[in-house]
Enzyme design. Structure first.
Site, PDB file in Angstrom:
ATOM      1  CB  SER A 208      -0.954  -0.049   1.190  1.00 30.90           C
ATOM      2  OG  SER A 208      -1.939   0.948   1.095  1.00 30.90           O
ATOM      3  CG  ASP A 302      -6.694  -2.070  -4.116  1.00 34.55           C
ATOM      4  OD1 ASP A 302      -7.145  -1.036  -3.579  1.00 34.55           O
ATOM      5  OD2 ASP A 302      -5.486  -2.373  -4.097  1.00 34.55           O
ATOM      6  CG  HIS A 332      -5.613  -2.014  -0.431  1.00 35.90           C
ATOM      7  ND1 HIS A 332      -4.741  -1.594  -1.408  1.00 35.90           N
ATOM      8  CD2 HIS A 332      -5.100  -1.564   0.754  1.00 35.90           C
ATOM      9  CE1 HIS A 332      -3.752  -0.904  -0.863  1.00 35.90           C
ATOM     10  NE2 HIS A 332      -3.933  -0.884   0.445  1.00 35.90           N
TER      11      HIS A 332
END
Length: 361
Positions: A208, A302, A332
């Site tokens: 991320s 995501d 995600h």
């Protein structure tokens, strides 16, 4: 039981989402013209190809359980309260696999000391080194917040994983996290032997916002004559500030990381006028040529899916060796949920193999 398949052993095959969800799926198959089935008989044939459930079953089960809890959106909380909320959630998560050794330490950063955690595999060292940056939108997380994921990568890849903290927004806004990440890269490279690593065998990885930092320090290392990086593992990374991609529209809500939460992260981290800076939007770099080989992981559900795939395509167009893992049915966060989302294990195995491949090359 599999009794209708000639030669197949009869075994009990439980459906992880439960009987009720299985019944609903069966009813939907019928209602949609026997979706996913090929029927043949005296009256002819019928084929209605397609996916009955696009989300992985265990991912859907976790999302359903979270919806029943009716938790407050993270973006409705202050950064301090959001951090406490995430820490409480991590405390009840499975710990991840046992590994050889875990050691905590401190390294000097440009704005003060930075905590790090070293994950060492079993067996005689030294081993290749991987510098890992945690997720959390540049606001949340710490050197130990991705602990199960780091344990899993360490065990599967047989690499030393060094998870390092960095300063967080809004207390320390851009470029504080970038400065810390690059300082950590140089420190880890210089201290490879004492960390249990092999000098000259160093890769970066991140999830991320941590994937964003891994991509950014790869560019900084190229532009500043080092340290040498063998490869970059980018797990559902932030690569651009565009919040209007198709994946943002399709996955704006309902899959843990939402568009409103990403807006909250961006607003805490950096002013809108500065978001095209390659140190926060690496896809905007003038050139991607000469970067280390990359393994880019994206998830179907995501908001960041399209920018991750765009970065992989841009790297490939610039002549950088790239492999992609497009994780069907995942979100995600789901692939990092070790021992919770079992369908994420094959993806993590591919990530570990990618790390091994960086060093073999």
């Amino acid at each position: 039981m599999g009794a209708n398949v000639p030669g197949k052993p009869r075994v009990f095959l439980p459906y992880v989402a439960g009987v009720g969800e299985y019944r609903r799926a069966c009813e939907e198959v019928v209602a949609r013209g026997y979706l996913g089935l090929h029927l043949a008989g005296p009256g002819g044939e019928q084929c209605n190809d397609g996916l009955v459930r696009e989300l992985q079953v265990d991912v859907k089960a976790v999302l359903d359980a979270m919806a029943e809890l009716d938790l407050p959106p993270l973006e409705s909380l202050s950064p301090a309260d959001a951090r406490d909320f995430v820490v409480q959630g991590a405390a009840i998560s499975p710990p991840g696999p046992e590994i050889g050794e875990i050691v905590d330490g401190i390294l000097p950063g440009p704005g003060g000391d930075l905590e790090y955690r070293v994950y060492r595999p079993e067996g005689e060292g030294p081993h290749p080194l991987v510098l890992y940056f945690h997720g959390g939108g540049w606001v949340l997380g710490s050197a130990i917040s991705d602990d199960p994921m780091c344990r899993d990568l360490c065990k599967r890849s047989e690499c030393v994983i060094v998870s390092v903290n960095y300063r967080h927004a809004p207390e320390a806004r851009f470029p504080a996290a970038v400065d810390d990440a690059y300082a950590a890269l140089k420190w880890v490279d210089e201290h490879a032997i004492e960390l249990g690593g092999i000098p000259g065998q160093l890769a970066v990885a991140g999830w991320s916002a941590g994937g964003n930092l891994a991509a950014v320090v790869s560019q900084l290392a190229r532009d500043n004559a080092g340290p040498a990086i063998a490869g970059q593992l980018l797990i559902t990374p932030v690569t651009d500030h565009d919040l209007e991609t198709a994946s943002y529209v399709e996955n704006a809500d309902g899959y843990v990381l939402t568009k409103p939460l990403m807006v909250w992260f961006w607003d805490h981290y950096i002013d809108e006028a500065d978001r095209s800076d390659p140190r926060v939007s690496p896809l905007k770099a003038e050139s991607l040529a000469g970067l280390p080989p990359a393994f880019v992981v994206t998830a179907q559900f995501d908001p960041l899916r399209d920018e991750g795939q765009a970065y992989a395509a841009a790297l490939e167009a610039a002549g950088v060796p790239v492999e992609q893992l497009k994780a069907r049915g995942h979100t995600h966060t789901s692939m990092t949920m070790v021992d919770v989302i079992l369908s994420g294990a094959p993806a993590r195995e591919e990530m570990a193999n990618a790390l091994k491949g960086f060093f073999k090359a």
